[in-house]
Design a protein around this motif. Structure first.
Motif, PDB file in Angstrom:
ATOM      1  N   ASP A   1     -46.195  69.935  54.304  1.00 57.76           N
ATOM      2  CA  ASP A   1     -45.292  69.290  53.115  1.00 57.76           C
ATOM      3  C   ASP A   1     -45.275  69.999  51.806  1.00 57.76           C
ATOM      4  O   ASP A   1     -44.228  70.086  50.939  1.00 57.76           O
ATOM      5  N   ASP A   2     -46.488  70.712  51.618  1.00 58.26           N
ATOM      6  CA  ASP A   2     -46.611  71.489  50.288  1.00 58.26           C
ATOM      7  C   ASP A   2     -45.646  72.575  50.219  1.00 58.26           C
ATOM      8  O   ASP A   2     -45.257  72.901  49.046  1.00 58.26           O
ATOM      9  N   LEU A   3     -45.408  73.346  51.426  1.00 60.17           N
ATOM     10  CA  LEU A   3     -44.541  74.304  51.305  1.00 60.17           C
ATOM     11  C   LEU A   3     -43.088  73.871  50.995  1.00 60.17           C
ATOM     12  O   LEU A   3     -42.451  74.347  50.375  1.00 60.17           O
ATOM     13  N   GLU A   4     -42.620  72.757  51.791  1.00 62.05           N
ATOM     14  CA  GLU A   4     -41.466  72.126  51.315  1.00 62.05           C
ATOM     15  C   GLU A   4     -41.096  71.911  49.834  1.00 62.05           C
ATOM     16  O   GLU A   4     -40.346  72.126  49.396  1.00 62.05           O
ATOM     17  N   ALA A   5     -42.239  71.316  49.272  1.00 57.08           N
ATOM     18  CA  ALA A   5     -42.139  70.999  47.851  1.00 57.08           C
ATOM     19  C   ALA A   5     -42.125  72.193  47.169  1.00 57.08           C
ATOM     20  O   ALA A   5     -41.174  72.363  46.031  1.00 57.08           O
TER      21      ALA A   5
ATOM     22  N   PRO B   1     -36.896  76.444  41.535  1.00 58.15           N
ATOM     23  CA  PRO B   1     -35.827  77.226  41.355  1.00 58.15           C
ATOM     24  C   PRO B   1     -36.480  78.835  41.577  1.00 58.15           C
ATOM     25  O   PRO B   1     -37.526  79.065  41.051  1.00 58.15           O
ATOM     26  N   GLY B   2     -35.712  79.631  42.215  1.00 58.56           N
ATOM     27  CA  GLY B   2     -36.279  80.945  42.309  1.00 58.56           C
ATOM     28  C   GLY B   2     -37.240  81.026  43.570  1.00 58.56           C
ATOM     29  O   GLY B   2     -37.729  82.190  43.958  1.00 58.56           O
ATOM     30  N   ALA B   3     -37.641  80.032  44.166  1.00 56.48           N
ATOM     31  CA  ALA B   3     -38.532  80.339  45.334  1.00 56.48           C
ATOM     32  C   ALA B   3     -37.799  80.459  46.639  1.00 56.48           C
ATOM     33  O   ALA B   3     -36.705  80.238  46.625  1.00 56.48           O
ATOM     34  N   SER B   4     -38.435  81.076  47.732  1.00 56.96           N
ATOM     35  CA  SER B   4     -37.583  81.197  48.996  1.00 56.96           C
ATOM     36  C   SER B   4     -37.714  79.950  49.596  1.00 56.96           C
ATOM     37  O   SER B   4     -38.581  78.804  49.342  1.00 56.96           O
ATOM     38  N   GLY B   5     -37.093  79.940  50.700  1.00 57.05           N
ATOM     39  CA  GLY B   5     -37.129  78.693  51.706  1.00 57.05           C
ATOM     40  C   GLY B   5     -38.510  78.756  52.351  1.00 57.05           C
ATOM     41  O   GLY B   5     -39.184  79.786  52.083  1.00 57.05           O
TER      42      GLY B   5
ATOM     43  N   LEU C   1     -43.397  82.860  45.983  1.00 62.22           N
ATOM     44  CA  LEU C   1     -42.827  82.538  44.508  1.00 62.22           C
ATOM     45  C   LEU C   1     -42.852  83.682  43.558  1.00 62.22           C
ATOM     46  O   LEU C   1     -43.677  84.601  44.064  1.00 62.22           O
ATOM     47  N   THR C   2     -42.392  83.532  42.399  1.00 58.70           N
ATOM     48  CA  THR C   2     -42.675  84.796  41.639  1.00 58.70           C
ATOM     49  C   THR C   2     -43.321  84.009  40.257  1.00 58.70           C
ATOM     50  O   THR C   2     -42.649  83.216  39.689  1.00 58.70           O
ATOM     51  N   ASP C   3     -44.526  84.473  39.747  1.00 60.56           N
ATOM     52  CA  ASP C   3     -45.332  84.239  38.689  1.00 60.56           C
ATOM     53  C   ASP C   3     -44.306  84.940  37.276  1.00 60.56           C
ATOM     54  O   ASP C   3     -43.718  85.588  37.442  1.00 60.56           O
ATOM     55  N   PRO C   4     -44.754  84.245  36.028  1.00 59.33           N
ATOM     56  CA  PRO C   4     -43.953  84.724  34.826  1.00 59.33           C
ATOM     57  C   PRO C   4     -44.259  86.222  34.578  1.00 59.33           C
ATOM     58  O   PRO C   4     -43.374  86.666  34.022  1.00 59.33           O
ATOM     59  N   ASP C   5     -44.955  86.953  35.512  1.00 58.66           N
ATOM     60  CA  ASP C   5     -45.061  88.381  35.059  1.00 58.66           C
ATOM     61  C   ASP C   5     -44.304  89.163  36.335  1.00 58.66           C
ATOM     62  O   ASP C   5     -44.362  90.304  36.073  1.00 58.66           O
ATOM     63  N   GLY C   6     -43.696  88.523  37.130  1.00 58.29           N
ATOM     64  CA  GLY C   6     -42.957  89.001  37.928  1.00 58.29           C
ATOM     65  C   GLY C   6     -43.809  89.329  39.403  1.00 58.29           C
ATOM     66  O   GLY C   6     -43.431  89.982  40.378  1.00 58.29           O
ATOM     67  N   ASN C   7     -45.485  88.874  39.362  1.00 61.01           N
ATOM     68  CA  ASN C   7     -46.206  89.105  40.552  1.00 61.01           C
ATOM     69  C   ASN C   7     -45.462  88.092  41.642  1.00 61.01           C
ATOM     70  O   ASN C   7     -45.282  86.938  41.603  1.00 61.01           O
ATOM     71  N   GLN C   8     -45.565  88.608  43.063  1.00 59.69           N
ATOM     72  CA  GLN C   8     -45.227  87.889  44.214  1.00 59.69           C
ATOM     73  C   GLN C   8     -46.496  87.126  44.683  1.00 59.69           C
ATOM     74  O   GLN C   8     -47.591  87.485  44.678  1.00 59.69           O
ATOM     75  N   VAL C   9     -46.015  85.586  45.022  1.00 63.81           N
ATOM     76  CA  VAL C   9     -47.175  84.640  45.392  1.00 63.81           C
ATOM     77  C   VAL C   9     -46.677  84.128  46.505  1.00 63.81           C
ATOM     78  O   VAL C   9     -45.578  83.581  46.677  1.00 63.81           O
TER      79      VAL C   9
END
Ligand SMILES: [Fe+2]
Length: 313
Positions: A73-77, A82-86, A101-109
């Motif tokens: 469920d955490d992944l769904e949340a 905005p900006g998150a993948s499915g 996800l993308t953090d404010p510096d543009g690093n992918q999480v």
């Protein structure tokens, strides 16, 4: 309230142009091949994670830091942000699902859930005698064979950024990280922010993510827990004999308390061996106004510029 609370770090995903050379370094560092395809290498430790390091083939780059979610469920949340993948099915060894996800510096999480677990590899750790208890190893001989260290698990990552307040806020709000200790620079800006996962009463590593203010942005290092002090020393001798660059160590950190040893690979990715970390739970309250001088530990060499100025994009 944060969007979710991640439970641990899962792996780092980097890209380098030579998988053979990457695998040789990672083996010398103490990881074991979990799987290798034509275009990617997956390395594990002795713990139960399917892998704790991913190398993809191509120009050198940090592709992502991955953290583990407690539940699907955490992944769904996260996917609704905005900006998150499915929620994606991971098309690689180990499987599972993820959200990017993308953090404010543009690093992918990557936040992952449901990756396959594997049988841990048993390891012997000898008790250490000390002044209070000199019989912990009574009758057991301390005889060691020269070898590489053995990585147990991934522990933490360090990101350098020009906007430390924004980055720290983002990771706390999105991944539920808690402040462990913070170090201010002489002009009072946030120089170092150590953050841990929130598992309530359960004791966890002092930090899973350190945000470090600096002139570049990107990954400073990724850190792996190894078995004990002998493992650290054996690993040090092994990596030195193989001609790798020792950046800093052996020493003991102030914040986190680990005994540490830092090594650079052929593409300027920095990796840490550590053992004996401080472990705290959600009740812990650290300092929030420490001075930058405390970056140096109680023993070991002072932190070199090569270490604290390093960031890899
Ligand atoms: Fe570290």
């Amino acid at each position: 309230m944060p969007i979710i609370k991640v439970t641990d770090m899962a792996f780092v995903r980097v890209r380098v142009p030579d998988l053979d050379r990457a695998e040789e370094f990672l083996k010398d560092f103490g990881l074991v091949r979990a799987e290798r395809t034509a275009s990617a290498l997956y390395m594990r430790g002795t713990g139960s994670a399917h892998h704790v390091h991913v190398t993809e083939l191509g120009e050198p780059k940090v592709l992502s830091l991955a953290f583990t979610a407690a539940q699907r469920d955490d992944l769904e949340a996260l996917s609704r942000l905005p900006g998150a993948s499915g929620v994606e099915e991971m098309q690689e060894p180990g499987g599972g699902n993820r959200v990017r996800l993308t953090d404010p510096d543009g690093n992918q999480v990557e936040v992952i859930h449901g990756m396959t677990t594997v049988q841990p590899v048993p390891h012997d750790v000898l008790p250490l005698n000390d002044a209070n208890d000199g019989l912990r190893r009574a009758g057991v001989l301390s005889r060691h064979t020269r070898r590489a260290a053995k990585v147990l698990r991934i522990g933490h990552a360090v990101l350098m950024t020009g906007q430390s307040d924004t980055m720290v806020r983002w990771y706390r709000e999105h991944l539920g990280l808690l402040c462990s200790d913070e170090v201010l620079a002489p002009d009072n800006h946030l120089a170092l922010s150590f953050n841990r996962v929130d598992r309530g009463d359960e004791y966890v590593d002092h930090h899973v993510l350190l945000i470090e203010a600096g002139p570049k942005k990107g990954l400073n290092h990724v850190a792996y827990e190894i078995h004990d002090i002998d493992d650290l020393m054996l690993g040090h001798e092994h990596l030195r004999a193989k001609g790798y660059e020792n950046v800093w160590g052996i020493g003991r950190h102030v914040y986190g308390g680990q005994i540490f040893d830092y090594w650079m690979d052929a593409w300027d990715f920095m990796y840490e061996h550590w053992t004996d970390t401080d472990r705290v739970n959600a009740r812990f309250q650290g300092v929030v106004d420490g001075t930058i001088d405390s970056a140096n530990g109680p023993w070991g060499a002072a932190v070199p510029e090569r270490f604290f100025m390093h960031a890899h994009d």
